[in-house]
Scaffold this motif. Structure first.
Motif, mmCIF file in Angstrom:
data_model
loop_
_atom_site.group_PDB
_atom_site.id
_atom_site.type_symbol
_atom_site.label_atom_id
_atom_site.label_comp_id
_atom_site.label_asym_id
_atom_site.label_seq_id
_atom_site.Cartn_x
_atom_site.Cartn_y
_atom_site.Cartn_z
ATOM 1 N N HIS A 1 50.617 32.382 6.159
ATOM 2 C CA HIS A 1 51.135 31.005 6.050
ATOM 3 C C HIS A 1 52.331 30.799 6.979
ATOM 4 C CE1 HIS A 1 49.569 28.752 2.367
ATOM 5 N NE2 HIS A 1 48.755 29.763 2.511
ATOM 6 N N ASP B 1 55.692 23.022 13.846
ATOM 7 C CA ASP B 1 54.439 23.307 13.170
ATOM 8 C C ASP B 1 53.338 23.617 14.190
ATOM 9 O OD1 ASP B 1 52.071 23.190 11.719
ATOM 10 O OD2 ASP B 1 52.912 21.740 10.314
ATOM 11 N N PHE C 1 50.120 23.807 13.636
ATOM 12 C CA PHE C 1 48.982 22.884 13.463
ATOM 13 C C PHE C 1 49.136 21.683 14.402
ATOM 14 C CE2 PHE C 1 48.616 24.571 8.970
ATOM 15 C CZ PHE C 1 47.371 25.134 9.148
ATOM 16 N N ASP C 2 50.382 21.183 14.498
ATOM 17 C CA ASP C 2 50.629 20.008 15.342
ATOM 18 C C ASP C 2 50.319 20.296 16.801
ATOM 19 O OD1 ASP C 2 51.492 18.829 13.113
ATOM 20 O OD2 ASP C 2 53.624 18.744 13.654
ATOM 21 N N ALA D 1 46.726 20.224 17.225
ATOM 22 C CA ALA D 1 46.224 18.855 17.045
ATOM 23 C C ALA D 1 46.460 18.008 18.287
ATOM 24 C CB ALA D 1 46.897 18.205 15.839
ATOM 25 N N ARG D 2 47.513 18.319 19.042
ATOM 26 C CA ARG D 2 47.798 17.512 20.231
ATOM 27 C C ARG D 2 46.633 17.490 21.213
ATOM 28 N NH1 ARG D 2 53.563 19.494 20.155
ATOM 29 N NH2 ARG D 2 54.083 18.161 18.394
ATOM 30 N N VAL D 3 45.861 18.571 21.271
ATOM 31 C CA VAL D 3 44.658 18.524 22.110
ATOM 32 C C VAL D 3 43.421 18.220 21.264
ATOM 33 C CG1 VAL D 3 45.553 20.042 23.905
ATOM 34 C CG2 VAL D 3 44.292 21.022 21.975
ATOM 35 N N GLY D 4 43.616 18.079 19.963
ATOM 36 C CA GLY D 4 42.484 17.743 19.090
ATOM 37 C C GLY D 4 41.761 18.957 18.540
ATOM 38 N N ALA D 5 42.312 20.141 18.793
ATOM 39 C CA ALA D 5 41.657 21.348 18.286
ATOM 40 C C ALA D 5 42.004 21.523 16.816
ATOM 41 C CB ALA D 5 42.127 22.562 19.068
ATOM 42 N N ALA E 1 37.810 24.498 19.787
ATOM 43 C CA ALA E 1 38.218 23.452 20.715
ATOM 44 C C ALA E 1 37.071 23.162 21.658
ATOM 45 C CB ALA E 1 39.438 23.896 21.509
ATOM 46 N N SER E 2 36.732 21.903 21.828
ATOM 47 C CA SER E 2 35.760 21.572 22.872
ATOM 48 C C SER E 2 36.510 21.255 24.155
ATOM 49 C CB SER E 2 34.863 20.416 22.436
ATOM 50 O OG SER E 2 35.631 19.361 21.905
ATOM 51 N N GLN E 3 37.784 20.910 24.009
ATOM 52 C CA GLN E 3 38.635 20.670 25.184
ATOM 53 C C GLN E 3 39.977 21.339 24.970
ATOM 54 O OE1 GLN E 3 38.661 16.460 26.106
ATOM 55 N NE2 GLN E 3 36.559 16.359 25.380
ATOM 56 N N GLY E 4 40.661 21.634 26.077
ATOM 57 C CA GLY E 4 41.993 22.243 25.971
ATOM 58 C C GLY E 4 41.946 23.672 25.473
ATOM 59 N N GLU F 1 57.667 27.322 1.940
ATOM 60 C CA GLU F 1 56.328 27.911 1.880
ATOM 61 C C GLU F 1 56.075 28.554 0.518
ATOM 62 O OE1 GLU F 1 54.748 27.089 4.683
ATOM 63 O OE2 GLU F 1 52.920 27.616 3.608
ATOM 64 N N HIS G 1 47.780 17.550 10.652
ATOM 65 C CA HIS G 1 48.904 16.880 11.315
ATOM 66 C C HIS G 1 49.150 15.495 10.691
ATOM 67 C CE1 HIS G 1 45.568 15.004 13.652
ATOM 68 N NE2 HIS G 1 46.331 13.948 13.498
ATOM 69 N N SER H 1 46.882 12.780 18.570
ATOM 70 C CA SER H 1 46.341 13.923 17.820
ATOM 71 C C SER H 1 45.146 13.485 16.982
ATOM 72 C CB SER H 1 47.409 14.523 16.894
ATOM 73 O OG SER H 1 48.463 15.058 17.643
ATOM 74 N N ARG I 1 42.112 12.603 19.273
ATOM 75 C CA ARG I 1 41.527 13.818 19.849
ATOM 76 C C ARG I 1 40.876 14.696 18.777
ATOM 77 N NH1 ARG I 1 46.274 15.124 24.209
ATOM 78 N NH2 ARG I 1 45.554 13.651 25.785
ATOM 79 N N SER I 2 41.466 14.702 17.579
ATOM 80 C CA SER I 2 40.868 15.518 16.518
ATOM 81 C C SER I 2 39.498 14.966 16.125
ATOM 82 C CB SER I 2 41.778 15.567 15.288
ATOM 83 O OG SER I 2 42.981 16.226 15.604
ATOM 84 N N GLN J 1 37.085 15.817 19.030
ATOM 85 C CA GLN J 1 36.600 17.205 19.036
ATOM 86 C C GLN J 1 35.686 17.473 17.844
ATOM 87 O OE1 GLN J 1 38.390 20.462 20.481
ATOM 88 N NE2 GLN J 1 39.873 19.472 21.814
ATOM 89 N N GLU K 1 32.383 16.034 18.901
ATOM 90 C CA GLU K 1 31.731 16.872 19.922
ATOM 91 C C GLU K 1 31.178 18.144 19.294
ATOM 92 O OE1 GLU K 1 34.316 15.287 23.747
ATOM 93 O OE2 GLU K 1 34.906 17.140 22.733
#
Lengths: 436, 419
Positions: free
Chosen positions: A75, A84, A86-87, A90-94, A111-114, A139, B277, B342, B345-346, B349, B352
Motif C-alpha cells: 500500500h 500519489d 495512481f495519479d 492516470a495522467r496517461v490513462g493507464a 497501458a495501450s498508450q504511454g 494508510e 484518481h 486523466s 485518457r483512463s 485506455q 482500447e
C-alpha cells in the motif's frame, strides 16, 4: 550492459518468449503479442505474507515482524515524492494496481498508450521507497477498513478458519492484511527494513506482454536503471535472503472450526493437509495430478456433482482447488454453501474413499487433460494471464513447454497415487460458517 | 435476428454469445430468470447437465455459461460458449462446429417432457434460484447496492430484481417455462455474436439456417421508462450484525445513454468516482482515510449514479457529506485539467483494452447499440474527446440525490480479532 535476450519459441502455440536480466541482476521475460492494444507489465517481488520471520539485511539473527507488513508495504509504495502514484499512471490513462499473496507482492499496470513512461514509473516507485509518518498513519486507517471489509466476508472467514484448523505454526494461517493489533505496530523503520531485505533485484521478476519490441524495451530499462543508480549514488550490494524455518507438524491443529455470521445458508469448507513438496518439476506434476483427481471426483461432469446438485446439498458455489506452495505447505480444499455441512463433509469423504478403491478411467483422465489443455491455450488471449503464468514459471522454475509436456504425461495411476497420498481422513479439517 | 461476426486471428479461441431481450416486469422476471438455467440442464442429444458438461470437457474445455442481465428496464437472457479455435487443435479435430450446434440446441432443441421442460431440472433450478436470492445478503456491498435500488425505484420497473422474486418460484413449472421459451424465441429481439478464430462464410450459413428459422419481426418493447418527478431525499438505515457499515447513495440523472449530454455524464462519473484518481477515492479514502473503497457507478439506460463506500458506523454522516461535497464541487466546475485529462485518457485506455477481449467487445457493442449508439471503442473515444469541463459541470448539476441507504453495524466495532 546486460546480455541480449534469449528467445524461446513455442511453435505449436505460435508464441515466443524472450528471457534475460538487467545489469543489476533483475530477471525479466517479454512476450510479444502483435496486434494487441494492451501492454501489460508486472513487477513481482518474492516476498509475501508468509515471510514475517527472517534475518533482516545487515543483521545476523532472525526477527519476527508484525503480521500484514508485506501488504502494508505494498500500500505504502503507491506514494512517492511526487505524490500519489495512481495519479501519475492516470495522467496517461493507464491503470495500475498491486496485490500481496502468500509468497509474492506484485505491482502491475496496463497501458495501450504511454507504455514507456509507465514502465519507468513502475520501476521507480517500487524500488525507491518514500515513507512519511503522516502518510503511514493515513494508510493504517485505510487498511483497518480493508480488514473490516474482509471480517464481514463469509468466504474469507471460512478460508482463514480452515487454515487455522489445518496449521499449527505455519504463517499460511495468518491473514495477508494482518490484524488491527498487528498493523498498529508497523512503522517507518520496519517498512524500510522489509524493503531493504526483500526488494532486491535478484528477488524480483519483471514480465511484460503485449505489442512491444523486446530489445528496445530492454535498452530503455538499462538506461532508466543507470539514471536511477546515478541518482542514488550506486546500488546496494546484494545480500542473501534468509527466511526462518517453520516447524510445522504433519498433523492438523483442529478438526473443526465453526463461526456464526449474518449469512443466509451455512458454508462448509473441507481441507486435506498434505506434505509440503520440494522445489522442482515434481511440484507441477503433483499439482496437475491432484487437479485432475479433484476434477474427476468433484468437477461439473462428476457423479458427485450431479447427484448432490440434484439433491440440493450443493449449488454452483461449490468449488475446489489444490495448492502446493513453495512456501512449504500443500493442501486441497472443497466446499461451498450447503444446508447441511455434516452431510456435505460425509459425502465428500465417501466419494474420496470410493475413488481410492475403484480407481480412475484412463479415458476420463484424457478428457480432463483436454480440458486443461484448452484452458491453458485460452490463457494466450490475455496479456495479463500470459504474464502471470510466465511469472509463476519463473518463481517455480518451469517453462511454458514444460507445462504442456507434463500435461501430456498425465496418467491415471499417478492421479490415483496422488489421491491416496493427499486425501487421508486424519488430516482432514472442516471450517463452517453458520447463520447468526 | 441480428448476426454480428468478427473473425480475427488475434485470439486462439472463438466466443459465441447470444442475447434475448425482454421488458423487465415483476410478473415475468422470475420465470425469465429461471429459463436459461433450466435449459442449461440438457438438450435432446445431451439429455443431462452431466452429459452436457462432459461434452464440453471433451471439446477441449469448451466453457458454456448462461446468465441474466439487467440493462435499464430490460431483462436479457444470455448464453455464451467459448472454444479453442480449430486451427490450434490437433489435425482432424474441430471444436467450433459442435460447440455452435450445442448452443443452438440449448435454446431450440432442449430436453423436454411433452410440452414442458423437465420437472427435475425445473425443481432443481427453482431451489438454486431460491438460494441465490436468499444469499444476496452474504455479500454486504452487493446487498447494500441492491437494497438502495429497491427502495429508490420501488414504483418503477427498474426496482424489479433481474433474478426475480422468491414468492413466484413455487408456481413456476416446466410447462410455463416451455411456454416462455417459445414466446421469447418467437418475439424477443435476438442477437448472436461470434468473435475470434473462425471462418465467417461458413458460420453465416450455419447460423442463418439454424437460428433465424422463420422468425417474425420481434415485438416492440416498452424499453426503459423516464424517471418520476423529484421528491424529498429518503434516508434508510438497515441494522445488521456486521463490522463495517455500507453506505450506498442513489442519484438520478436527467441524462441517459441516448441523450446528447450522455458523454459528459459519463466523464462526470469518471471525475467523481470511477477511478483511483477520482474525487471520491482521493478525498474520502486518501485524504480522510474514511474507507478502503469509495466509488461511483453509472447505470447508462436509466441514468442512475450509485455511489458506495464501506465505513465505520460513527463516520456515516461525515462520509455522506464528504461524498456529496465531491458532486457539488464538480457542479461548481471544480475540475482540474489533470482530472479531466486523466479521466478522458483512463476511459480511452479502458475502451482500447476491450479490443483485446472478445467478450468485452461483444458486451460493449450490445449495450451501446441498445442505447442507439455506435458501439465501437474508437467511436466512443472520439465522443469523449469533445467534452468540455463546462459540460461536465452541467451534467453534475442535472444529477440529484434520491436515496441514502446505510447498512448499519448494530454494535461498536471491537478491536479484537474474530474468534
Amino acid at each position: 550492459m546486460s546480455a541480449p535476450l534469449k528467445q524461446v519459441r513455442y511453435d505449436q502455440l505460435g508464441e515466443t518468449v524472450h528471457h534475460g536480466s538487467l545489469s543489476d541482476g533483475l530477471p525479466l521475460a517479454l512476450v510479444p503479442k502483435q496486434g494487441f492494444q494492451k501492454r501489460f507489465a508486472v513487477l513481482t517481488v518474492g516476498y509475501g505474507s508468509l515471510d514475517n520471520r527472517f534475518v533482516p539485511a545487515g543483521a545476523s539473527a532472525p526477527r519476527s515482524l508484525p503480521e500484514g507488513i508485506a501488504h502494508f508495504l505494498e500500500h505504502k509504495l503507491f506514494e512517492d515524492e511526487a505524490g500519489d502514484v495512481f495519479d501519475q499512471f492516470a495522467r496517461v490513462g493507464a491503470s495500475a494496481n498491486a496485490y500481496t499473496s502468500a509468497n509474492e507482492t506484485a505491482y502491475h499496470f496496463t497501458a495501450s498508450q504511454g507504455f514507456d513512461e509507465c514502465l519507468r514509473l513502475l520501476l521507480d516507485f517500487v524500488t525507491d521507497p518514500y515513507f512519511t509518518p503522516e502518510q503511514i498513519e493515513k494508510e493504517r486507517k485505510v487498511i483497518a477498513q480493508e480488514i473490516r471489509m474482509y471480517d464481514d466476508d463469509p468466504d474469507t472467514q471460512a478460508q482463514l478458519n480452515l487454515m487455522r484448523a489445518l496449521y499449527h505454526q505455519h504463517p499460511v494461517r495468518i491473514d495477508t492484511a494482518g490484524s488491527l493489533e498487528s498493523i498498529a505496530q508497523i512503522d517507518k523503520s520496519l517498512l524500510e527494513l522489509c524493503h531493504r531485505t526483500f526488494y532486491q533485484p535478484q528477488n524480483m521478476f519483471l514480465c511484460i506482454s503485449g505489442d512491444v519490441d523486446p530489445e528496445q524495451v530492454r535498452a530503455q530499462l538499462e538506461d532508466d536503471l543507470a539514471r536511477r543508480l546515478a541518482a542514488r549514488g550506486g546500488g546496494l550490494p546484494p545480500t542473501a535472503i534468509q527466511r526462518a524455518e517453520v516447524a510445522e507438524p504433519p498433523e492438523i491443529a483442529a478438526d473443526r472450526i465453526e463461526v456464526h455470521m449474518p449469512v443466509a445458508l451455512p458454508k462448509a469448507l473441507v481441507g486435506y493437509k498434505g506434505a509440503p513438496i520440494a522445489d522442482g518439476p515434481g511440484r507441477l506434476q503433483q499439482t496437475l495430478n491432484v487437479y485432475v483427481a479433484l476434477e474427476l471426483l468433484f468437477g461439473r461432469s462428476s457423479r458427485f456433482y450431479a447427484e448432490h446438485y440434484a439433491s440440493n446439498l450443493i449449488d454452483p458455489s461449490f468449488s475446489y482447488y489444490y495448492t502446493a506452495s513453495r512456501g512449504g505447505y500443500a493442501y486441497a480444499l472443497l466446499g461451498g454453501e450447503t444446508p447441511d455441512p455434516e452431510a456435505l463433509v460425509a459425502a465428500a469423504a465417501a466419494e474420496v474413499a470410493r475413488a481410492q478403491s475403484e480407481g480412475f478411467d484412463p479415458q476420463a483422465v484424457r478428457r480432463i487433460r483436454n480440458k486443461l489443455w484448452g484452458s491453458y491455450l485460452k490463457g494466450f488471449n490475455s496479456v495479463e494471464q500470459l504474464a502471470s503464468r510466465e511469472t509463476d514459471a519463473h518463481f517455480e522454475g518451469w517453462s511454458l513447454s514444460g507445462y504442456v509436456e507434463q500435461l501430456e504425461a498425465l496418467d491415471a495411476d499417478a492421479v490415483l497415487g496422488s489421491l491416496h497420498e493427499l486425501f487421508v481422513d486424519e488430516r482432514r479439517a472442516v471450517s463452517v460458517v453458520r447463520p447468526v | 435476428m441480428r448476426l454480428h461476426l468478427a473473425p480475427t486471428d488475434k485470439f486462439k479461441t472463438v466466443v459465441t454469445k447470444l442475447f434475448l431481450r425482454a421488458d423487465l416486469e415483476a410478473e415475468r422476471a422470475t420465470e425469465t430468470a429461471l429459463l436459461p438455467y433450466v435449459l442449461r440442464h440438457g438438450t435432446r442429444a445431451l439429455p443431462s447437465m452431466q452429459a452436457l458438461n462432459e461434452a464440453c470437457e471433451q471439446l477441449f474445455g469448451a466453457s458454456l455459461g448462461v446468465d441474466i442481465l439487467k440493462l435499464g428496464e430490460q431483462q436479457v437472457v444470455t448464453a455464451r460458449i467459448e472454444v479453442v479455435g480449430d486451427a490450434f487443435l490437433p489435425k482432424g479435430e474441430g471444436a467450433f462446429a459442435p460447440a455452435l450446434a450445442l448452443l443452438e440446441d440449448l435454446f431450440f432443441d432442449p430436453q423436454r417432457e411433452g410440452e414442458a421442460l423437465t420437472a427435475a431440472a425445473t425443481r432443481q433450478e427453482r431451489e438454486k434460484l431460491e438460494r441465490f436470492i436468499s444469499s444476496l445478503i452474504n455479500d454486504k456491498a452487493t446487498y447494500a447496492a441492491e437494497s438502495c435500488v429497491r427502495h429508490m425505484c420501488a414504483d418503477e420497473p427498474y426496482g424489479v430484481f433481474e433474478y426475480g422474486r422468491l414468492e413466484d418460484l413455487p408456481q413456476i413449472d416446466g410447462a410455463r417455462l416451455e411456454a416462455r421459451r417459445a414466446q421469447l424465441l418467437a418475439t424477443a429481439p435476438l442477437d448472436v455474436y461470434v468473435v475470434g478464430a473462425f471462418d465467417a462464410d461458413e458460420v453465416r450459413a450455419a447460423l442463418v439456417e439454424s437460428f433465424a428459422l422463420s422468425r417474425p419481426d420481434p415485438a416492440p418493447l416498452r424499453g426503459t421508462t423516464r424517471h418520476p418527478p423529484a421528491q424529498a431525499v429518503r434516508e434508510i438505515h438497515e441494522p445488521m450484525a456486521v463490522k463495517q457499515g455500507k453506505l450506498c447513495m442513489g442519484f438520478r440523472s436527467e441524462v441517459r445513454v441516448e441523450d446528447p449530454e450522455y458523454w459528459a455524464l459519463l466523464l462526470m462519473n469518471g471525475v467523481l468516482g470511477a477511478f483511483p484518481h477520482s474525487k471520491l477515492f482521493k478525498n474520502v479514502r486518501e485524504k480522510a482515510g474514511l474507507c478502503y473503497d469509495a466509488s461511483s457507478n453509472l447505470e447508462r439506460f436509466k441514468g442512475l449514479v450509485l455511489l458506495s463506500a464501506g465505513i465505520d458506523r460513527e463516520r456515516f454522516a461525515e462520509t455522506r457529506d464528504t461524498c456529496l461535497a465531491q458532486l457539488e464541487a464538480i457542479a461548481r466546475g471544480e475540475i482540474s485539467e489533470d482530472e479531466l485529462l486523466s479521466t478522458q485518457r483512463s476511459y480511452q485506455q479502458g475502451l482500447e483494452a476491450l479490443l483485446d477481449s472478445p467478450s468485452g467487445l461483444v458486451n460493449l457493442d450490445y449495450a451501446l447499440r441498445l442505447g442507439g449508439r455506435d458501439g465501437r471503442p474508437g467511436a466512443v473515444v472520439e465522443e469523449l474527446g469533445r467534452v468540455t469541463p463546462a459540460q461536465i459541470a452541467e451534467a453534475a448539476q442535472r444529477v440529484h440525490l434520491d436515496t441514502v441507504y446505510f447498512l448499519e453495524p448494530t454494535a461498536e466495532p471491537s478491536a479484537e480479532e474474530p474468534a
